[in-house]
Enzyme design. Structure first.
Site, PDB file in Angstrom:
ATOM      1  N   GLY A  63       7.853   1.515   5.409  1.00  0.00           N
ATOM      2  CA  GLY A  63       9.039   0.663   5.380  1.00  0.00           C
ATOM      3  C   GLY A  63      10.085   1.103   6.389  1.00  0.00           C
ATOM      4  O   GLY A  63       9.774   1.341   7.558  1.00  0.00           O
TER       5      GLY A  63
ATOM      6  N   ASP B 116      10.459  -3.121  -7.590  1.00  0.00           N
ATOM      7  CA  ASP B 116      11.107  -3.970  -6.593  1.00  0.00           C
ATOM      8  C   ASP B 116      12.196  -3.129  -5.970  1.00  0.00           C
ATOM      9  O   ASP B 116      13.009  -2.526  -6.678  1.00  0.00           O
ATOM     10  CB  ASP B 116      11.677  -5.258  -7.187  1.00  0.00           C
TER      11      ASP B 116
ATOM     12  N   HIS C 176      15.146   7.009  -3.984  1.00  0.00           N
ATOM     13  CA  HIS C 176      15.446   5.990  -4.984  1.00  0.00           C
ATOM     14  C   HIS C 176      14.271   5.793  -5.937  1.00  0.00           C
ATOM     15  O   HIS C 176      14.447   5.665  -7.144  1.00  0.00           O
ATOM     16  CB  HIS C 176      15.788   4.673  -4.281  1.00  0.00           C
TER      17      HIS C 176
ATOM     18  N   ALA D  22       0.822  -1.216   0.000  1.00  0.00           N
ATOM     19  CA  ALA D  22       0.000   0.000   0.000  1.00  0.00           C
ATOM     20  C   ALA D  22       0.854   1.264   0.000  1.00  0.00           C
ATOM     21  O   ALA D  22       0.489   2.270  -0.614  1.00  0.00           O
ATOM     22  CB  ALA D  22      -0.936  -0.005   1.205  1.00  0.00           C
TER      23      ALA D  22
ATOM     24  N   LYS E  28      10.550  14.001  -0.459  1.00  0.00           N
ATOM     25  CA  LYS E  28      10.989  12.615  -0.628  1.00  0.00           C
ATOM     26  C   LYS E  28      11.068  12.249  -2.104  1.00  0.00           C
ATOM     27  O   LYS E  28      12.020  11.601  -2.550  1.00  0.00           O
ATOM     28  CB  LYS E  28      10.050  11.666   0.116  1.00  0.00           C
TER      29      LYS E  28
ATOM     30  N   ASP F 235      11.753   3.887   6.365  1.00  0.00           N
ATOM     31  CA  ASP F 235      11.921   5.348   6.370  1.00  0.00           C
ATOM     32  C   ASP F 235      12.248   5.929   7.749  1.00  0.00           C
ATOM     33  O   ASP F 235      13.095   6.820   7.849  1.00  0.00           O
ATOM     34  CB  ASP F 235      10.675   6.043   5.807  1.00  0.00           C
TER      35      ASP F 235
END
EC number: 3.6.1.66
Length: 202
Positions: free
Chosen positions: A161, A75, A188, A13, A183, A163
């Site tokens: 995650g 990914d 990335h 999500a 961000k 962060d």
């Protein structure tokens, strides 16, 4: 691109929200109908690859096969130097198959107990793959990297995650303390998506 419906090939999500936000802010894709694969009733792909690239291709192809639509797969993960690149491709399931973000963070911090701040370097990696169809012989593959280091405890409420434990030196805060716009400019995923949009615009 003739088909303006795009499938996001992820069940995460946080990734869905982040990618949707980024795509909506970009002129080239603002009118696309971006739909997460959860809107279809099919199982997620088995991530059997050993690299981010392999897993992203597997997920994109699977989503195309199941929906008949173009797909973007993400990914991504965290690589910690002191842990020889772990958790790497296993970032989302570092603490087990049903692990929460907190579970994964706690395992990471435990693994880094006693490691000095100067040795806690880490980098987020993201591979985005766009496939027009399951048979697309030339998927677009874009990669981004974000360097930082791991804190000793979580800080901040934004993001997802890892962060809260990823320190962003240039902003003097954790990734979980950045606004979405900040961000996107640094991360990335933001880097990889910028490359992807440039490729799609050609």
């Amino acid at each position: 691109m003739s088909q303006n419906t795009l499938v996001l090939a992820t069940g995460n999500a946080g990734k869905v929200a982040e990618l949707r936000h980024m795509l909506s802010q970009t002129h080239a894709t603002a009118d696309w109908l971006v739909r997460p694969q959860s809107e279809w009733d099919f199982a997620e792909a088995d991530e059997t690859g050993t690299t981010f690239v392999e897993n992203a291709i597997i997920k994109a192809r699977h989503a195309c096969q199941q929906t008949g639509l173009p797909a973007i797969a993400d990914d991504s993960g965290l690589a910690v130097t002191a842990l020889n690149g772990a958790p790497g491709v296993y970032s989302a399931r570092y603490a087990g198959g049903n692990a929460t973000d907190s579970d994964n963070i706690n395992k990471l911090l435990k693994a880094l107990e006693g490691v000095e701040e100067s040795q806690r370097q880490a980098s987020f990696h993201c591979v985005l793959v766009y496939m027009q169809s399951a048979e697309d012989p030339t998927p677009i593959i874009c990669q981004g990297r974000w360097d930082g280091h791991i804190l000793t405890h979580p800080v901040g409420e934004e993001g997802f995650g890892y962060d809260p434990v990823f320190w962003v030196k240039e902003k003097n805060c954790s990734a979980a303390q950045l606004s979405k716009t900040e961000k996107q400019a640094l991360s990335h995923r933001g880097q990889a998506l910028k490359q992807l949009l440039e490729q799609l615009a050609k």
